[in-house]
Design a protein around this motif. Structure first.
Motif, PDB file in Angstrom:
ATOM      1  N   PHE A  74       0.826  -1.206   0.000  1.00 39.41           N
ATOM      2  CA  PHE A  74       0.000   0.000   0.000  1.00 39.41           C
ATOM      3  C   PHE A  74       0.863   1.260   0.000  1.00 39.41           C
ATOM      4  CE2 PHE A  74      -2.329  -3.359   2.094  1.00 39.41           C
ATOM      5  CZ  PHE A  74      -3.608  -3.255   1.571  1.00 39.41           C
ATOM      6  N   THR A  75       0.267   2.333  -0.489  1.00 38.68           N
ATOM      7  CA  THR A  75       0.810   3.658  -0.256  1.00 38.68           C
ATOM      8  C   THR A  75      -0.225   4.451   0.529  1.00 38.68           C
ATOM      9  OG1 THR A  75      -0.116   4.919  -2.105  1.00 38.68           O
ATOM     10  CG2 THR A  75       1.812   3.540  -2.564  1.00 38.68           C
ATOM     11  N   ALA A  76       0.190   5.584   1.048  1.00 41.05           N
ATOM     12  CA  ALA A  76      -0.719   6.523   1.692  1.00 41.05           C
ATOM     13  C   ALA A  76      -0.328   7.919   1.246  1.00 41.05           C
ATOM     14  CB  ALA A  76      -0.637   6.413   3.214  1.00 41.05           C
ATOM     15  N   GLY A  77      -1.272   8.648   0.697  1.00 39.54           N
ATOM     16  CA  GLY A  77      -0.935   9.971   0.202  1.00 39.54           C
ATOM     17  C   GLY A  77      -2.153  10.776  -0.179  1.00 39.54           C
ATOM     18  N   ILE A  78      -1.912  12.030  -0.555  1.00 40.47           N
ATOM     19  CA  ILE A  78      -2.991  12.980  -0.836  1.00 40.47           C
ATOM     20  C   ILE A  78      -2.821  13.521  -2.247  1.00 40.47           C
ATOM     21  CG2 ILE A  78      -4.154  15.078  -0.076  1.00 40.47           C
ATOM     22  CD1 ILE A  78      -2.659  14.663   2.654  1.00 40.47           C
ATOM     23  N   TRP A  79      -3.739  13.163  -3.127  1.00 43.78           N
ATOM     24  CA  TRP A  79      -3.753  13.724  -4.469  1.00 43.78           C
ATOM     25  C   TRP A  79      -4.131  15.206  -4.350  1.00 43.78           C
ATOM     26  CZ3 TRP A  79      -6.632  16.187  -8.152  1.00 43.78           C
ATOM     27  CH2 TRP A  79      -6.231  16.045  -9.494  1.00 43.78           C
ATOM     28  N   PRO A  80      -3.578  16.084  -5.191  1.00 44.15           N
ATOM     29  CA  PRO A  80      -3.789  17.528  -4.996  1.00 44.15           C
ATOM     30  C   PRO A  80      -5.134  18.057  -5.499  1.00 44.15           C
ATOM     31  CG  PRO A  80      -2.399  17.168  -6.901  1.00 44.15           C
ATOM     32  CD  PRO A  80      -2.610  15.814  -6.271  1.00 44.15           C
ATOM     33  N   ASP A  81      -6.222  17.537  -4.939  1.00 49.33           N
ATOM     34  CA  ASP A  81      -7.519  18.148  -5.229  1.00 49.33           C
ATOM     35  C   ASP A  81      -7.621  19.447  -4.441  1.00 49.33           C
ATOM     36  OD1 ASP A  81      -9.469  17.643  -2.671  1.00 49.33           O
ATOM     37  OD2 ASP A  81      -8.025  16.004  -2.895  1.00 49.33           O
ATOM     38  N   GLN A  82      -8.485  20.323  -4.870  1.00 47.99           N
ATOM     39  CA  GLN A  82      -8.502  21.670  -4.304  1.00 47.99           C
ATOM     40  C   GLN A  82      -8.941  21.692  -2.841  1.00 47.99           C
ATOM     41  OE1 GLN A  82     -10.073  24.739  -6.848  1.00 47.99           O
ATOM     42  NE2 GLN A  82      -9.188  23.845  -8.686  1.00 47.99           N
ATOM     43  N   ASP A  83      -9.847  20.799  -2.439  1.00 50.58           N
ATOM     44  CA  ASP A  83     -10.245  20.757  -1.027  1.00 50.58           C
ATOM     45  C   ASP A  83      -9.066  20.362  -0.143  1.00 50.58           C
ATOM     46  OD1 ASP A  83     -12.831  21.523  -1.593  1.00 50.58           O
ATOM     47  OD2 ASP A  83     -13.632  19.482  -1.599  1.00 50.58           O
ATOM     48  N   SER A  84      -8.303  19.367  -0.600  1.00 52.24           N
ATOM     49  CA  SER A  84      -7.147  18.926   0.183  1.00 52.24           C
ATOM     50  C   SER A  84      -6.067  19.997   0.235  1.00 52.24           C
ATOM     51  CB  SER A  84      -6.570  17.638  -0.407  1.00 52.24           C
ATOM     52  OG  SER A  84      -7.497  16.579  -0.293  1.00 52.24           O
ATOM     53  N   ILE A  85      -5.909  20.725  -0.857  1.00 52.36           N
ATOM     54  CA  ILE A  85      -4.933  21.825  -0.864  1.00 52.36           C
ATOM     55  C   ILE A  85      -5.330  22.893   0.156  1.00 52.36           C
ATOM     56  CG2 ILE A  85      -3.981  23.712  -2.241  1.00 52.36           C
ATOM     57  CD1 ILE A  85      -4.280  21.833  -4.689  1.00 52.36           C
ATOM     58  N   LEU A 121       1.689  17.557  -8.316  1.00 46.62           N
ATOM     59  CA  LEU A 121       1.150  18.787  -8.898  1.00 46.62           C
ATOM     60  C   LEU A 121       0.339  18.453 -10.139  1.00 46.62           C
ATOM     61  CD1 LEU A 121       4.407  20.944  -8.781  1.00 46.62           C
ATOM     62  CD2 LEU A 121       2.595  20.875  -7.053  1.00 46.62           C
ATOM     63  N   ASP A 122      -0.816  19.092 -10.264  1.00 42.29           N
ATOM     64  CA  ASP A 122      -1.647  18.908 -11.443  1.00 42.29           C
ATOM     65  C   ASP A 122      -2.082  20.262 -11.965  1.00 42.29           C
ATOM     66  OD1 ASP A 122      -3.854  18.426 -13.255  1.00 42.29           O
ATOM     67  OD2 ASP A 122      -3.827  16.368 -12.517  1.00 42.29           O
ATOM     68  N   HIS A 123      -1.355  20.785 -12.955  1.00 38.68           N
ATOM     69  CA  HIS A 123      -1.692  22.092 -13.508  1.00 38.68           C
ATOM     70  C   HIS A 123      -2.645  21.990 -14.695  1.00 38.68           C
ATOM     71  CE1 HIS A 123       2.105  24.065 -11.595  1.00 38.68           C
ATOM     72  NE2 HIS A 123       1.181  23.746 -10.724  1.00 38.68           N
ATOM     73  N   HIS A 124      -3.097  20.765 -14.953  1.00 34.88           N
ATOM     74  CA  HIS A 124      -4.174  20.595 -15.935  1.00 34.88           C
ATOM     75  C   HIS A 124      -5.507  20.965 -15.293  1.00 34.88           C
ATOM     76  CE1 HIS A 124      -6.428  18.890 -19.299  1.00 34.88           C
ATOM     77  NE2 HIS A 124      -7.204  18.311 -18.399  1.00 34.88           N
ATOM     78  N   ARG A 137      -2.966  32.572  -6.791  1.00 33.93           N
ATOM     79  CA  ARG A 137      -1.663  32.389  -6.192  1.00 33.93           C
ATOM     80  C   ARG A 137      -1.730  31.542  -4.920  1.00 33.93           C
ATOM     81  NH1 ARG A 137       3.228  31.817  -7.719  1.00 33.93           N
ATOM     82  NH2 ARG A 137       2.691  33.366  -9.318  1.00 33.93           N
ATOM     83  N   ASP A 138      -2.772  31.709  -4.123  1.00 31.71           N
ATOM     84  CA  ASP A 138      -2.889  30.932  -2.891  1.00 31.71           C
ATOM     85  C   ASP A 138      -3.018  29.441  -3.195  1.00 31.71           C
ATOM     86  OD1 ASP A 138      -2.734  33.193  -1.338  1.00 31.71           O
ATOM     87  OD2 ASP A 138      -4.907  33.388  -1.054  1.00 31.71           O
ATOM     88  N   MET A 139      -3.818  29.102  -4.213  1.00 32.15           N
ATOM     89  CA  MET A 139      -3.973  27.702  -4.584  1.00 32.15           C
ATOM     90  C   MET A 139      -2.668  27.134  -5.128  1.00 32.15           C
ATOM     91  SD  MET A 139      -6.175  25.206  -4.588  1.00 32.15           S
ATOM     92  CE  MET A 139      -7.748  26.068  -4.456  1.00 32.15           C
ATOM     93  N   GLU A 145       3.033  23.453  -1.377  1.00 33.63           N
ATOM     94  CA  GLU A 145       3.287  23.173   0.038  1.00 33.63           C
ATOM     95  C   GLU A 145       2.805  21.777   0.417  1.00 33.63           C
ATOM     96  OE1 GLU A 145       2.218  24.978   4.462  1.00 33.63           O
ATOM     97  OE2 GLU A 145       1.813  26.165   2.664  1.00 33.63           O
ATOM     98  N   LEU A 146       1.622  21.400  -0.044  1.00 36.82           N
ATOM     99  CA  LEU A 146       1.100  20.066   0.246  1.00 36.82           C
ATOM    100  C   LEU A 146       2.021  18.987  -0.321  1.00 36.82           C
ATOM    101  CD1 LEU A 146      -1.140  18.172   1.273  1.00 36.82           C
ATOM    102  CD2 LEU A 146      -2.326  18.533  -0.918  1.00 36.82           C
ATOM    103  N   PHE A 147       2.511  19.211  -1.519  1.00 33.31           N
ATOM    104  CA  PHE A 147       3.431  18.265  -2.151  1.00 33.31           C
ATOM    105  C   PHE A 147       4.722  18.143  -1.354  1.00 33.31           C
ATOM    106  CE2 PHE A 147       6.141  17.643  -6.259  1.00 33.31           C
ATOM    107  CZ  PHE A 147       6.274  16.291  -5.986  1.00 33.31           C
ATOM    108  N   ILE A 148       5.327  19.254  -1.030  1.00 35.54           N
ATOM    109  CA  ILE A 148       6.604  19.228  -0.312  1.00 35.54           C
ATOM    110  C   ILE A 148       6.446  18.619   1.078  1.00 35.54           C
ATOM    111  CG2 ILE A 148       8.397  20.694   0.716  1.00 35.54           C
ATOM    112  CD1 ILE A 148       8.030  22.563  -1.722  1.00 35.54           C
ATOM    113  N   MET A 149       5.329  18.868   1.744  1.00 28.92           N
ATOM    114  CA  MET A 149       5.101  18.260   3.049  1.00 28.92           C
ATOM    115  C   MET A 149       5.087  16.741   2.950  1.00 28.92           C
ATOM    116  SD  MET A 149       2.453  20.660   5.239  1.00 28.92           S
ATOM    117  CE  MET A 149       1.152  20.749   4.002  1.00 28.92           C
TER     118      MET A 149
END
Length: 291
Positions: A74-85, A121-124, A137-139, A145-149
């Motif tokens: 298994f892995t555990a992680g957070i895909w960068p959806d806007q709510d999670s960001i 990161l998903d810039h699409h 800019r905040d998003m 930040e979420l990615f680097i964490m």
């Protein structure tokens, strides 16, 4: 054989433990060496592991059940959806709590956490700050930040990272360099040969999915060169089920059972046998994920 470094088992089965048991049993019959179920939300690890436990327990053949349980990680992680960001601090706290609970010595899958991710990161889909019409800019900074964490969490736990990077090559490089940790995979690789050199130079593995089997004709030459360029010790294959279904089943929901068509395609382009490619990928999985 047919190691699969990335598949969304829980989403694939849509809650059906019977379907899950059937897929796991066939993978065991095929002697799949390694299969990794991917996390995408801060709170999904416990649910995914429970779903696997229920599916495994439906397999009546004890030999196949043992093989299936052995191959699953298994892995555990957070895909960068806007709510999670936007809620990234709370999400990271939840993620770490789930990992701590799942790796407790008394848990069935305590030794089965193989990586952090998928994250990235998903810039699409997400605003990237480059277009005035979708400038946020905040998003943009929150996504980084979420990615680097999560990279830092992987560094702390000494685990590989499964990176999602779409239309975000330069920013992905920036984040992994800022974190200073280069261990893991660029999953469903979607860039070119120049970009892959940057990742390879930093030590990353490159994972290809079923999309390579339906590359557009005007891009096929570049894809074939790319598939040959990635060295033996860095290449991985993946499903990303239920997405990216390979030819000849494109248009249907993907399953880990279709991974063999991706192996067939890539082995042909690299001018080696499928058995040879299986051995290469199995060895890479063993070294990277320590199974």
């Amino acid at each position: 054989m047919y190691s699969d470094t990335h598949f969304h088992f829980h989403h694939l089965t849509d809650g059906s433990t019977e379907q899950g048991a059937s897929i796991l049993e066939e993978m065991a019959q095929n002697r799949t060496a390694f299969a990794m179920d991917i996390g995408t939300r801060a709170d999904d690890l416990a649910d995914r592991q429970e779903h696997f436990a229920e599916s495994l327990d439906l397999i009546e053949d004890s030999v196949l059940k043992g093989r299936a349980e052995k191959m699953i990680y298994f892995t555990a992680g957070i895909w960068p959806d806007q709510d999670s960001i936007q809620d990234r601090l709370d999400c990271m706290e939840t993620l770490e709590e789930q990992i701590e609970d799942a790796t407790d010595d008394g848990e069935r899958f305590a030794k089965k956490l193989a990586a952090i991710g998928e994250c990235g990161l998903d810039h699409h889909w997400n605003p990237d700050g480059r277009n005035e019409e979708d400038f946020d800019r905040d998003m943009f900074e929150g996504e980084r930040e979420l990615f680097i964490m999560q990279i830092n969490l992987a560094k702390k736990l000494q685990l590989p990272v499964v990176i999602h990077s779409r239309d975000a090559f330069e920013d992905t490089i920036s984040c992994i360099d800022e974190a200073g940790y280069h261990k893991g995979i660029i999953h469903c690789y979607s860039y070119g040969e120049d970009e892959v050199k940057e990742f390879l130079d930093r030590g990353w593995h490159i994972a290809f999915g079923g999309a390579v089997t339906y590359t557009k004709k005007n891009k096929l030459y570049e894809m074939e060169n790319l598939l040959r360029y990635v060295p033996d010790d860095r290449i991985l294959l993946e499903t990303d089920a239920p997405y990216l279904t390979p030819v000849p089943f494109r248009g249907q929901p993907n399953t880990p059972l279709f991974i063999k068509y991706t192996y067939d395609f890539i082995a042909t382009k690299r001018n080696i046998t499928v058995d040879k490619l299986c051995k290469i990928v199995d060895e890479n999985c063993k070294k990277l994920f320590k199974f």
